[in-house]
Every structure is written in structure tokens, then in C-alpha cells.
Design a protein around this motif. Sequence first.
Motif, mmCIF file in Angstrom:
data_model
loop_
_atom_site.group_PDB
_atom_site.id
_atom_site.type_symbol
_atom_site.label_atom_id
_atom_site.label_comp_id
_atom_site.label_asym_id
_atom_site.label_seq_id
_atom_site.Cartn_x
_atom_site.Cartn_y
_atom_site.Cartn_z
ATOM 1 N N GLU A 105 12.747 12.046 6.098
ATOM 2 C CA GLU A 105 13.078 11.377 5.945
ATOM 3 C C GLU A 105 11.929 10.066 7.126
ATOM 4 N N TYR A 106 10.860 9.250 6.656
ATOM 5 C CA TYR A 106 9.598 9.096 6.983
ATOM 6 C C TYR A 106 10.213 7.700 7.707
ATOM 7 N N PHE A 107 8.815 7.511 8.809
ATOM 8 C CA PHE A 107 9.078 6.087 9.779
ATOM 9 C C PHE A 107 7.827 5.961 9.383
ATOM 10 N N SER A 116 9.899 3.250 0.812
ATOM 11 C CA SER A 116 9.071 4.571 -0.302
ATOM 12 C C SER A 116 8.240 5.276 0.272
ATOM 13 N N PHE A 117 7.876 6.453 -0.819
ATOM 14 C CA PHE A 117 6.819 7.300 0.097
ATOM 15 C C PHE A 117 6.793 8.081 -0.905
ATOM 16 N N TYR A 118 7.050 7.669 -2.683
ATOM 17 C CA TYR A 118 6.411 8.438 -3.309
ATOM 18 C C TYR A 118 5.302 8.048 -3.855
ATOM 19 N N ASN A 119 5.183 8.948 -4.430
ATOM 20 C CA ASN A 119 3.320 8.358 -5.220
ATOM 21 C C ASN A 119 4.399 8.670 -6.898
ATOM 22 N N TYR A 127 0.519 11.813 -0.025
ATOM 23 C CA TYR A 127 0.052 12.631 -0.044
ATOM 24 C C TYR A 127 -0.365 11.704 1.731
ATOM 25 N N SER A 128 -0.610 10.601 1.403
ATOM 26 C CA SER A 128 -1.367 10.213 2.481
ATOM 27 C C SER A 128 -0.290 8.964 2.441
ATOM 28 N N LEU A 129 0.723 8.972 4.052
ATOM 29 C CA LEU A 129 1.706 7.806 3.588
ATOM 30 C C LEU A 129 1.494 6.783 4.243
#
Length: 262
Positions: A105-107, A116-119, A127-129
Amino acid sequence: DNWMHLSHLLNAATHGHIHETIGGAWDNIYPEFLNGTVSPAVYTFAHSIQPLARILWRNDLLECPDSCDMTTDPKDCMCTCSEEKMAGRASYEILDSSGILESVEYFDHDGHLLDSFYNESTGKIEYSLPHYTHEESMDIYDGLLKLCCAPGKIGDQYDSNSPNDVTFWMLHPTMERIWHYMRMAPVVYNETWDPYHTCYGHNPDDLQPFRNLFDDNNEYYSNSDLYSLLHPQNEDLPYIYDNFEWPHCELLGYDMSATYRR
């Protein structure tokens, strides 16, 4: 004062981290990676690094010695990533192709989970969060790969072997006694179970490998079933704790007194 908060504490600070500290994971590079500082968040991340490192191993990128004798320097008895097999590829590419990027997971900078962190066009992790510059994103990927390539050692208390250790049988009833205490206290206790978890087995409707504990239906119980059946006021529960006293906590200044519902 609510189940979601208590469940986080039971799973981490009062449980998993103790297993890891005693004999779950060691010889890692987290303090070195953080210039000698260790924050509570590091322990949570350390808990995740071990299974992530296994993903690299399954992709034949992480190599571990078959055996080490007592004369081997501990630094020479560690799992490491093969520079040859990584072939100079960027961290993002390695983490993406191995499946690690989609497993974490990303914060944002404030510690909030990114929605959302999907393209959408590629179906891959950005590629860049979001909320990060390109350079910051690359630093995150480089750091993640570095930690996964140096997982340290995993002890018996990290996984399903932990019941073999005597502390397992001290930790679990201690936590459940606190849980019973909270559920019977007259204060407002919110028992809502938010099905937020991405890992199967942690949400209320997920099934567990238990059946016929309280009936003969031969059907597996869900988490919500067990949550109800294990309520301290369930008359069919075959045990009860003899007291809800924590003198050691009171010595530290915590007020553990309460009047219970009958």
C-alpha cells in the motif's frame, strides 16, 4: 472505544511485534537504512518485508545460502539479491515484474493511504506516485527493493510455527482477556467491523478454517460468526476468565477499574 482500533492494537503492538522481537526477525538493515533511527512504523514495515522478500526469492532474484556453519560470519550468511539476475534493471521494473508493487500500500507525506495509485491506461502502478515527484517515487522504489534484498533472518515466531513457543500461549489469552473486558464494560464500545482489508481472511465475511466448534452444521465460520460466538456473554462459550485485574498496569498509573454489565 471501538473494535477497529482495538483490532489494530491487538494485531500489531501487543502481538505481532512481540513475536518478532523475541524470535521472528532479526539481522535486518532497517536501523542502518534509517540512519540508526527506528520508529514504530518501521516495525510494521519490517513485518511486511519478510513475505515481500519471498516474492523476490520465488522470482529467482533473491539468493540464500543452503547452510552456514558456526564459524561463518553472520554477514556472509544472509539472503541477497543477485546483481547478475537483476541485470541492471531499474528498481521499479524489478518490483513491478515480480509482483511486489501490487502487493503493498502507498501513503502520502501525511501518512494517509492513497486512494488510487494505478495508471488506468496501463493497469500498472504509477511510475510517479500521486503527491510525489518523479525523483521521490524513484527513491521509494529504490528503498523498497534495497530492503527486500536484505530481509535478514526469519525465526519460528514469524509464521505459523509460533505456537511452538511458550510466549504464544501467554500473549493470546492476555489479549482476549482485554478484549472481553472492553466488550463488557459499560462505556460505549463501537463493534463495527469495517471491511477495508485487501488481504483475504481479515474482513468480517471471510471464512476461517474452523467448523463444528459450537454446532454440528459442518459449515465454516466467518470472522463475523466467530466474533459473535466468542462474546463473553455467550452462554455456550465453554470458558470464562476469573478476573479482569491488571495490578501491573495500575502500578504504572493506568485506571483499569470498571463496572460490568450483567
